[in-house]
Scaffold this active site. Structure first.
Site, PDB file in Angstrom:
ATOM      1  N   ASP A 138     -14.157   5.519   9.311  1.00 48.33           N
ATOM      2  CA  ASP A 138     -14.479   5.179   7.714  1.00 48.33           C
ATOM      3  C   ASP A 138     -14.717   3.857   7.604  1.00 48.33           C
ATOM      4  O   ASP A 138     -14.532   3.165   6.583  1.00 48.33           O
ATOM      5  CB  ASP A 138     -13.028   5.531   6.877  1.00 48.33           C
ATOM      6  CG  ASP A 138     -13.598   5.828   5.541  1.00 48.33           C
ATOM      7  OD1 ASP A 138     -14.591   5.983   5.391  1.00 48.33           O
ATOM      8  OD2 ASP A 138     -12.493   5.793   4.645  1.00 48.33           O
ATOM      9  N   LYS A 181       0.844  -1.214  -0.109  1.00 46.66           N
ATOM     10  CA  LYS A 181      -0.105   0.009  -0.020  1.00 46.66           C
ATOM     11  C   LYS A 181       0.951   1.316   0.122  1.00 46.66           C
ATOM     12  O   LYS A 181       1.495   1.596   1.061  1.00 46.66           O
ATOM     13  CB  LYS A 181      -0.906  -0.008   1.251  1.00 46.66           C
ATOM     14  CG  LYS A 181      -1.962   1.122   1.398  1.00 46.66           C
ATOM     15  CD  LYS A 181      -2.968   1.239   2.241  1.00 46.66           C
ATOM     16  CE  LYS A 181      -3.824   2.264   2.378  1.00 46.66           C
ATOM     17  NZ  LYS A 181      -5.105   2.346   3.151  1.00 46.66           N
TER      18      LYS A 181
END
Length: 404
Positions: A229, A122
């Site tokens: 989130d 990532k």
């Protein structure tokens, strides 16, 4: 959008990486790094430095800029090469594959380690046009001066790895954290797919999956954290072949906050509402009211928010906040409110009963008004109307009490 091209790594020598690292070190105190400073940091011959700089510039690992003075700056491609080179030396990766995901803050790539197993990389890329308000929406800087996007991406990756490792050690269903360097986080690959890719009504037992998601939110709150989130884009789902049950895996962690944050209740309710909305709208199953949790603060035992320094008020910050409000009262010469007993309610001049929150807001408003008049900010100095300047100044004053 940054295009990842690692083919140049096979042609780079140790001196090339040494010069590229020198440019990175020089950017700690310079927007553009002069050639003289690069030579001083890298400690190579000046003639060799110029040849290497030309090669790095051809590979687009550094950029040449003469807007203010003649110098070079590191690009995201150069930052990728430095981080990938370190992960390669540590034995975590041996090859980089295709991009498998893209978000507003990062790119996801598949990679392979020295044993032939697949891992996920990532790469945090803060500064995209779709998410440039990161300095206001994230507390990476913590009052420090404004750095470049490379440093912010590094802080974001560091925070994500810290959250992921802490949650993984507590037994949460997260990817296995392997390592991180600069703005890249290396983790295990997660089976399944994101929940947003599911077809409408495709889950056989939506209540079971819903309860599993809600249990994750409640467990996080019990450990002092809120995801902020928690939605179908950050939840991976797959079927366990052993018991044929749907299992979820939580991803994406850098925006997590503490339950002691001033917006904790709002973020907790937003996470719950996102899950409820997904199952109601797409899975065609409306959760009953008794299954929807309410905000709560977990016990002081087994807290994670302090260990990972999650965004939010700590005990020390709370005490500083009380000192700030008390100092504001003394400066304004408000005097003690009638009924000095802390458990009793107070009344204002018109006899209206004020609770603690109303009193706090009143003190903040008076502090802003007093500071505004004291500094005499006028529109002829900074432009705009007096009211607009007062609003700007209000944000600056109250920001002192936001992050102690």
């Amino acid at each position: 959008m940054v295009k990842l091209d690692v083919s140049c790594i096979r042609h780079m020598s140790k001196d090339d990486f040494r010069v590229l690292t020198a440019v990175e070190m020089g950017m700690k105190n310079h927007d553009l790094v002069p050639v003289e400073l690069i030579t001083s940091i890298a400690q190579l011959r000046s003639g060799g430095i110029n040849r290497i700089i030309t090669t790095l510039h051809i590979y687009k690992l550094i950029a040449h800029d003469r807007s203010t003075y003649d110098g070079y700056r590191l690009t995201f491609a150069g930052y990728d090469v430095l981080a990938l080179h370190v992960l390669f030396l540590r034995g975590h990766i041996s090859a980089v594959g295709n991009k498998i995901g893209c978000g507003k803050e990062s790119d996801i790539y598949i990679a392979q380690n020295s044993e032939g197993s697949s891992v996920v990389l990532k790469m945090h890329r803060l500064g995209r046009t779709c998410f440039r308000a990161v300095r206001q929406k994230r507390d990476y800087l913590k009052g420090r001066s404004k750095p470049n996007w490379l440093y912010l991406s590094r802080l974001s990756a560091l925070k994500e790895f810290a959250f992921m490792k802490a949650l993984y050690d507590k037994g949460y269903p997260t990817p296995t954290p392997i390592d991180h360097n600069r703005h890249i986080v290396c983790m295990s690959i997660v089976p399944g797919c994101p929940m947003y890719q599911l077809r409408s009504g495709s889950i056989d037992d939506p209540e079971e999956v819903f309860l599993e998601c809600i249990d994750l939110i409640k467990r996080l709150a019990n450990h002092g954290l809120i995801h902020c989130d928690f939605n179908e884009f950050n939840i991976m789902i797959h079927e366990n072949p052993e018991n044929s049950r749907n299992e979820v895996t939580l991803i994406d962690f850098p925006q997590m906050i503490s339950v002691r944050h001033r917006n904790a209740k709002e973020m907790f309710e937003r996470d719950v509402n996102c899950v409820v909305k997904f199952f109601t709208m797409k899975m065609k199953w409306e959760p009953p009211e008794e299954l929807i949790p309410r905000f709560f603060v977990g016990s002081d035992t087994n807290r994670i928010d302090d260990d990972v320094r999650a965004s939010g008020f700590t005990e020390e910050g709370y005490e500083l906040g009380e000192e700030f409000l008390e100092q504001g009262m003394n400066d304004l010469e408000i005097g003690e409110v009638e009924g000095s007993d802390p458990e009793s309610e107070s009344e204002d001049k018109e006899g209206t009963i004020l609770n603690d929150e109303d009193a706090r807001k009143s003190i903040e408003k008076r502090a802003v008004r007093s500071a505004f008049e004291k500094n005499k900010i006028h529109s002829r100095k900074t432009g705009g109307s007096r009211n607009s300047q007062k609003k700007k100044f209000k944000g600056k004053v109250l920001r002192k009490g936001k992050d102690f």
